[in-house]
Design a protein around this motif. Sequence first.
Motif, short mmCIF file in Angstrom:
data_model
loop_
_atom_site.label_atom_id
_atom_site.label_comp_id
_atom_site.label_asym_id
_atom_site.label_seq_id
_atom_site.Cartn_x
_atom_site.Cartn_y
_atom_site.Cartn_z
N ARG A 77 0.80 -1.23 0.00
CA ARG A 77 0.00 0.00 0.00
C ARG A 77 0.84 1.28 0.00
O ARG A 77 1.99 1.31 0.40
CB ARG A 77 -0.91 0.03 1.24
CG ARG A 77 -1.64 -1.24 1.53
CD ARG A 77 -2.73 -1.57 0.56
NE ARG A 77 -3.90 -0.75 0.70
CZ ARG A 77 -5.12 -1.09 0.24
NH1 ARG A 77 -5.33 -2.24 -0.35
NH2 ARG A 77 -6.14 -0.28 0.37
N ARG A 182 -8.42 0.98 -8.88
CA ARG A 182 -8.21 0.97 -7.42
C ARG A 182 -8.04 2.42 -6.99
O ARG A 182 -7.22 3.15 -7.55
CB ARG A 182 -6.96 0.17 -7.05
CG ARG A 182 -7.11 -1.31 -7.31
CD ARG A 182 -6.22 -2.12 -6.39
NE ARG A 182 -6.84 -2.26 -5.09
CZ ARG A 182 -7.59 -3.31 -4.74
NH1 ARG A 182 -7.81 -4.28 -5.58
NH2 ARG A 182 -8.11 -3.38 -3.53
N TYR A 287 -8.16 -11.10 -8.63
CA TYR A 287 -7.11 -10.09 -8.80
C TYR A 287 -6.57 -9.74 -7.42
O TYR A 287 -7.33 -9.70 -6.45
CB TYR A 287 -7.74 -8.85 -9.46
CG TYR A 287 -7.00 -7.54 -9.30
CD1 TYR A 287 -6.15 -7.10 -10.30
CD2 TYR A 287 -7.15 -6.76 -8.16
CE1 TYR A 287 -5.46 -5.90 -10.16
CE2 TYR A 287 -6.47 -5.56 -8.02
CZ TYR A 287 -5.63 -5.13 -9.02
OH TYR A 287 -4.95 -3.95 -8.88
N CYS A 289 -3.64 -7.20 -5.11
CA CYS A 289 -2.62 -6.16 -5.10
C CYS A 289 -1.25 -6.85 -5.13
O CYS A 289 -1.16 -8.07 -5.00
CB CYS A 289 -2.73 -5.31 -3.84
SG CYS A 289 -4.34 -4.52 -3.66
N CYS A 292 -0.05 -10.05 -3.04
CA CYS A 292 -0.97 -10.32 -1.93
C CYS A 292 -1.50 -11.75 -2.02
O CYS A 292 -2.08 -12.13 -3.04
CB CYS A 292 -2.14 -9.34 -1.94
SG CYS A 292 -3.32 -9.75 -0.65
N ILE A 294 -3.98 -12.96 -0.48
CA ILE A 294 -5.44 -13.02 -0.29
C ILE A 294 -6.15 -12.78 -1.62
O ILE A 294 -7.09 -13.48 -1.97
CB ILE A 294 -5.90 -11.98 0.76
CG1 ILE A 294 -5.14 -12.20 2.07
CG2 ILE A 294 -7.41 -12.08 0.99
CD1 ILE A 294 -5.30 -11.07 3.08
N GLY A 297 -9.57 -8.92 -4.76
CA GLY A 297 -10.18 -8.21 -5.89
C GLY A 297 -10.58 -9.16 -7.00
O GLY A 297 -10.29 -10.36 -6.97
N CYS A 504 -2.07 -3.39 4.27
CA CYS A 504 -3.49 -3.34 3.90
C CYS A 504 -4.34 -3.69 5.12
O CYS A 504 -4.04 -4.63 5.85
CB CYS A 504 -3.75 -4.35 2.79
SG CYS A 504 -5.49 -4.70 2.54
N PHE A 506 -7.22 -5.09 5.23
CA PHE A 506 -7.85 -6.42 5.18
C PHE A 506 -6.85 -7.49 5.59
O PHE A 506 -7.19 -8.44 6.30
CB PHE A 506 -8.42 -6.71 3.80
CG PHE A 506 -9.50 -5.73 3.41
CD1 PHE A 506 -10.62 -5.57 4.19
CD2 PHE A 506 -9.37 -4.96 2.27
CE1 PHE A 506 -11.60 -4.65 3.86
CE2 PHE A 506 -10.34 -4.04 1.93
CZ PHE A 506 -11.46 -3.89 2.72
N GLY A 507 -5.62 -7.32 5.14
CA GLY A 507 -4.59 -8.26 5.57
C GLY A 507 -4.36 -8.18 7.06
O GLY A 507 -4.15 -9.19 7.74
S1 SF4 Z 1 -6.38 -8.08 0.85
FE1 SF4 Z 1 -5.70 -5.96 0.64
S2 SF4 Z 1 -3.73 -6.07 -0.40
FE2 SF4 Z 1 -4.78 -8.04 -0.72
S3 SF4 Z 1 -5.86 -7.83 -2.67
FE3 SF4 Z 1 -7.29 -7.29 -1.03
S4 SF4 Z 1 -7.11 -5.03 -0.86
FE4 SF4 Z 1 -5.31 -5.77 -1.99
#
Ligand code: SF4
Length: 627
Positions: A77, A182, A287, A289, A292, A294, A297, A504, A506-507
């Motif tokens: 980020r 984004r 998708y 970032c 990432c 996770i 997206g 991030c 969410f992470g």
């Molecule tokens: S968890 Fe955060 S860093 Fe990973 S894709 Fe989602 S928004 Fe992006």
Amino acid sequence: MAGGYLGKILNVELSAGSLTTEALDETVAREYIGGYGVGARLLYDRVAAGVDPLGPDNILGFMTGPLTGTPALIGSRFVVFGKSPKTHTWGDANCGGHFGPHLKFAGFDGVLLSGIADKPVYLFINEGRAELRDAAHLWGKNVAQLEETLKAEHGKDIQIASIGTAGEQRSLMSCIITDGGRAAGRSGLGAVMGAKKLKAVVVSGALKVPVADEEGLNALRREYLDQPGGFYSSLRDYGTCAGTASAARSGDSPVRNWGGAGPVDFPRERAEKISDDSVVALQKRRYGCWRCPISCGGWVRVGEGKYALSATEDSIGHKPEYETLWALGTNLLNDNLKSIVKANEICDQYGLDTISVGATIAFAMECYEQGVISTQETGGLALTWGNDEAIVALAGQIARREGFGDVLADGVKVAAQKIGRGAERYAIHVCGEELPGHDPRFIPALATTYLMDATPGRHTQGGAWPPPGIKVRGTKMKYVYEGQAKDHYKIMTSMHVVNAAGLCMFGYLVYHLELIPKQLTAVTGWDCSLDDLWEIGKRIGTMRHVFNLREGHNPLTRNVPRRMVGEPPLQEGRLKGITIDYETMRRELLELLDWDVHTTIPSEESIRRLGMEFLLQDLPNFHVPVV
Ligand code: SF4
């Protein structure tokens, strides 16, 4: 310089067209980490109180954190910041995608832009070299066209942060876009970029971010990759669209411009059409970032029909996030998913914050329902709840400042002033920032966040959602207002560290909190404990707050939207009868922070404890209203 930093900030004075490189002060980095922490510290010295946010003296900053662009988990980020033209307070917006890491690969930890260019320009940075280039051929282009043009000129490996035409036209709802959709969405910072006639920042390069203990960092990555917690699987499988329907049911999502009750006005079968599997059914691929694991997206496709996506040849667009589904769906009683995807594309392409656009359409719909406006003002659009065609049409008009869209293009506060006739009754905002899709009548602590964070009306700055590793009292106690401040303080303070480190949110909600100091230690080489991070987080929070105090802004004077706190309470639904005692929560937080409960000025002792003595000579000169 410690690991994690390139050690360089690029200063760009757009009026003169001059570019200079400044060494990042290691003490500042150690005390404020990066992101908006370092940003707030630097702008406090460089932006005088009272500057016009859209004038030459405001500084627009892009800043990464030490974990950005390293093998650290969720280190993707960057933060954009400056004085907000929307709230006239400190403004910032966190963004993911690929731009942040690549800004570092291009040679800089951050960029600070002042002045106003005499003609449209873009900033091109390539491995430590930077130049301003003519953007005449880019001005007037929206995001997809702009990215295509720049990639044709510079190659496909560049990364771009840009504004669409909404930013050029200084819409106070405009944002800064990367990766085709984004957004650094809040605070109206796209308007600051547009006012500076800066169309884009383009970064290119393959420099390596130094890491103090690369082996240790990789070991941490492997170890924690195997132990995700929180809502990892729902984020991975659905993204933030998971739970849109359940949030409408529970009362988390405000409905009908905050005046309705979820299960009554937007019942389950309708809410499910814009949530979870319904959204994923449109998804072509996931998708993520930069690096990432996770990857919350996704790219969705709507190839046919009246809501076919048109920005790309293959009709692909970003999967709408929860906030977008709420703002353009739940809150408008709109269950037509493809219309939300289309309105989301409009916002991405023109560079608009979907929360604000949806909230502004909700405001207009209620004005229409109440007879404050009619089809005469709207140019024939029947702004009835759930009218998906009107929603998409109005989003387009707002984006182009066309017809009634021009009245709405700066958000609900300005629109209510323009319309008059009591329209302000339906304008749900704090200090001009439209509220996001989480209702304090459901999560009371969010009232404190919306009313007290340096960025008004922000839902990502604490009050809710503790990560693994932070214990809070639990939801059974959520309506017990006394004693909430401690939990609030912990989440708020850790979020400052997340935003400063380049992580991030969410992470942060997926991996244990202890990972943050461990990763910071491995990357920087500093010995970072969790206790150190609490102090740093508090220092960062103080710095952002003091920026506002110097502007004469006391958060206790902010307008309190009555619906947000249940005055009067709803008469039906899950939140029936609830009124929030925000004053108790606010006061207890101030006491815990050791900030004056009338002026919010930090005590001298609290300033000294944080090693911020440089503020002591300034505090007596602040003209802050006493409440
Ligand atoms: S968890 Fe955060 S860093 Fe990973 S894709 Fe989602 S928004 Fe992006």
